[in-house]
Design a protein around this motif. Structure first.
Motif, short mmCIF file in Angstrom:
data_model
loop_
_atom_site.label_atom_id
_atom_site.label_comp_id
_atom_site.label_asym_id
_atom_site.label_seq_id
_atom_site.Cartn_x
_atom_site.Cartn_y
_atom_site.Cartn_z
N ALA A 88 8.88 20.25 2.15
CA ALA A 88 9.42 21.28 1.26
C ALA A 88 10.42 20.69 0.27
O ALA A 88 10.56 21.18 -0.85
CB ALA A 88 10.08 22.38 2.08
N LEU A 89 11.11 19.63 0.67
CA LEU A 89 12.12 19.03 -0.21
C LEU A 89 11.51 18.19 -1.33
O LEU A 89 12.00 18.20 -2.45
CB LEU A 89 13.08 18.16 0.62
CG LEU A 89 14.00 18.91 1.58
CD1 LEU A 89 14.83 17.93 2.38
CD2 LEU A 89 14.91 19.86 0.82
N CYS A 90 10.43 17.47 -1.03
CA CYS A 90 9.85 16.60 -2.06
C CYS A 90 8.90 17.41 -2.95
O CYS A 90 8.22 18.33 -2.49
CB CYS A 90 9.12 15.42 -1.42
SG CYS A 90 7.66 15.87 -0.51
N PRO A 91 8.85 17.10 -4.28
CA PRO A 91 7.97 17.83 -5.18
C PRO A 91 6.50 17.49 -4.92
O PRO A 91 6.19 16.36 -4.52
CB PRO A 91 8.41 17.36 -6.58
CG PRO A 91 9.03 16.03 -6.34
CD PRO A 91 9.63 16.08 -4.96
N PRO A 92 5.59 18.45 -5.13
CA PRO A 92 4.17 18.17 -4.87
C PRO A 92 3.60 17.21 -5.92
O PRO A 92 4.02 17.22 -7.09
CB PRO A 92 3.51 19.54 -4.96
CG PRO A 92 4.45 20.37 -5.78
CD PRO A 92 5.81 19.82 -5.53
N SER A 93 2.66 16.40 -5.52
CA SER A 93 2.04 15.45 -6.44
C SER A 93 1.03 16.17 -7.34
O SER A 93 0.69 17.34 -7.12
CB SER A 93 1.34 14.34 -5.66
OG SER A 93 0.25 14.88 -4.93
N VAL A 97 -1.21 19.71 -6.70
CA VAL A 97 -1.16 20.85 -7.62
C VAL A 97 -2.56 21.24 -8.06
O VAL A 97 -2.94 22.42 -8.05
CB VAL A 97 -0.28 20.52 -8.85
CG1 VAL A 97 -0.38 21.60 -9.90
CG2 VAL A 97 1.16 20.32 -8.42
N LYS A 98 -3.38 20.24 -8.43
CA LYS A 98 -4.76 20.51 -8.86
C LYS A 98 -5.59 21.10 -7.73
O LYS A 98 -6.38 22.02 -7.93
CB LYS A 98 -5.41 19.24 -9.41
CG LYS A 98 -4.82 18.82 -10.72
CD LYS A 98 -5.62 17.72 -11.35
CE LYS A 98 -4.92 17.28 -12.61
NZ LYS A 98 -5.73 17.40 -13.78
N LEU A 99 -5.41 20.55 -6.53
CA LEU A 99 -6.15 21.09 -5.38
C LEU A 99 -5.75 22.54 -5.11
O LEU A 99 -6.59 23.38 -4.79
CB LEU A 99 -5.90 20.24 -4.14
CG LEU A 99 -6.59 18.88 -4.11
CD1 LEU A 99 -6.14 18.09 -2.89
CD2 LEU A 99 -8.10 19.04 -4.09
N ARG A 100 -4.47 22.85 -5.22
CA ARG A 100 -4.00 24.21 -4.98
C ARG A 100 -4.59 25.17 -6.02
O ARG A 100 -5.04 26.27 -5.67
CB ARG A 100 -2.48 24.25 -5.02
CG ARG A 100 -1.91 25.56 -4.51
CD ARG A 100 -0.39 25.54 -4.42
NE ARG A 100 0.06 24.51 -3.48
CZ ARG A 100 0.95 23.55 -3.79
NH1 ARG A 100 1.47 23.49 -4.99
NH2 ARG A 100 1.30 22.66 -2.89
N THR A 101 -4.60 24.77 -7.30
CA THR A 101 -5.17 25.65 -8.33
C THR A 101 -6.66 25.85 -8.13
O THR A 101 -7.18 26.96 -8.29
CB THR A 101 -4.90 25.09 -9.74
OG1 THR A 101 -5.41 23.76 -9.82
CG2 THR A 101 -3.41 25.09 -10.07
N ARG A 102 -7.35 24.77 -7.75
CA ARG A 102 -8.79 24.89 -7.49
C ARG A 102 -9.07 25.83 -6.33
O ARG A 102 -9.99 26.64 -6.36
CB ARG A 102 -9.38 23.51 -7.24
CG ARG A 102 -10.86 23.51 -7.07
CD ARG A 102 -11.40 22.14 -6.99
NE ARG A 102 -12.84 22.20 -6.83
CZ ARG A 102 -13.62 21.14 -6.78
NH1 ARG A 102 -13.12 19.95 -6.90
NH2 ARG A 102 -14.91 21.28 -6.61
N LYS A 103 -8.25 25.71 -5.28
CA LYS A 103 -8.40 26.59 -4.11
C LYS A 103 -8.20 28.05 -4.51
O LYS A 103 -8.93 28.93 -4.07
CB LYS A 103 -7.40 26.18 -3.04
CG LYS A 103 -7.51 26.95 -1.75
CD LYS A 103 -6.50 26.46 -0.74
CE LYS A 103 -6.58 27.25 0.53
NZ LYS A 103 -5.58 26.81 1.51
#
Length: 141
Positions: A88-93, A97-103
């Motif tokens: 949760a502390l480190c920013p997502p790569s 981000v692309k995988l999350r949007t595709r999902k």
């Protein structure tokens, strides 16, 4: 710890004699003073023998090194929570981000398909069959 000391001293599972103190207290009054009852499990010979064996094995290092099941589960949960806090502390790569949007796009598409199929089920059968037929040209003679 010496064997002589264990025989002379009191163990944690034995009740020390308080008879001398009780006699002096009873001389001053006619009331019987309450006395704490010995714990039946701690006073039993089997429990004392088991306790002695465990202490002996612990001193010699003969006990298994594995933790109890509850301790293992608690450690596992603690490690998982620590990992989640670090993530949760480190920013997502960029990949995440692309995988999350595709999902999310796939989920939206699946919801639309589900709604469309539910809408088709409510339509009478002859309308569905008519929609699947190809347009056939009829020639009038």
């Amino acid at each position: 710890m010496d064997l002589r000391n264990t025989r002379e001293g009191h163990h944690c599972w034995t009740v020390p004699p308080h008879q001398g103190i009780e006699c002096r207290q009873q001389e001053g009054s006619d009331l019987i003073q309450p006395r704490k009852l010995p714990h039946p499990i701690l006073a039993s010979r089997q429990h004392r023998a088991l306790h002695q064996e465990l202490l002996f094995c612990h001193r010699r290092g003969l006990l298994p090194r594995s933790k109890p099941e509850l301790q293992c589960v608690l450690d596992h949960k603690r490690r998982e929570q620590h990992k989640q806090r670090e993530l949760a502390l480190c920013p997502p790569s960029d990949l995440e981000v692309k995988l999350r949007t595709r999902k999310q796009k796939i989920q939206v598409y699946e919801l639309e398909e589900k709604k469309r199929s539910e809408g088709l089920q409510n339509v009478p059968e002859f309308v569905r069959v008519r929609g699947t037929l190809k347009c056939i040209q009829t020639f009038s003679s």
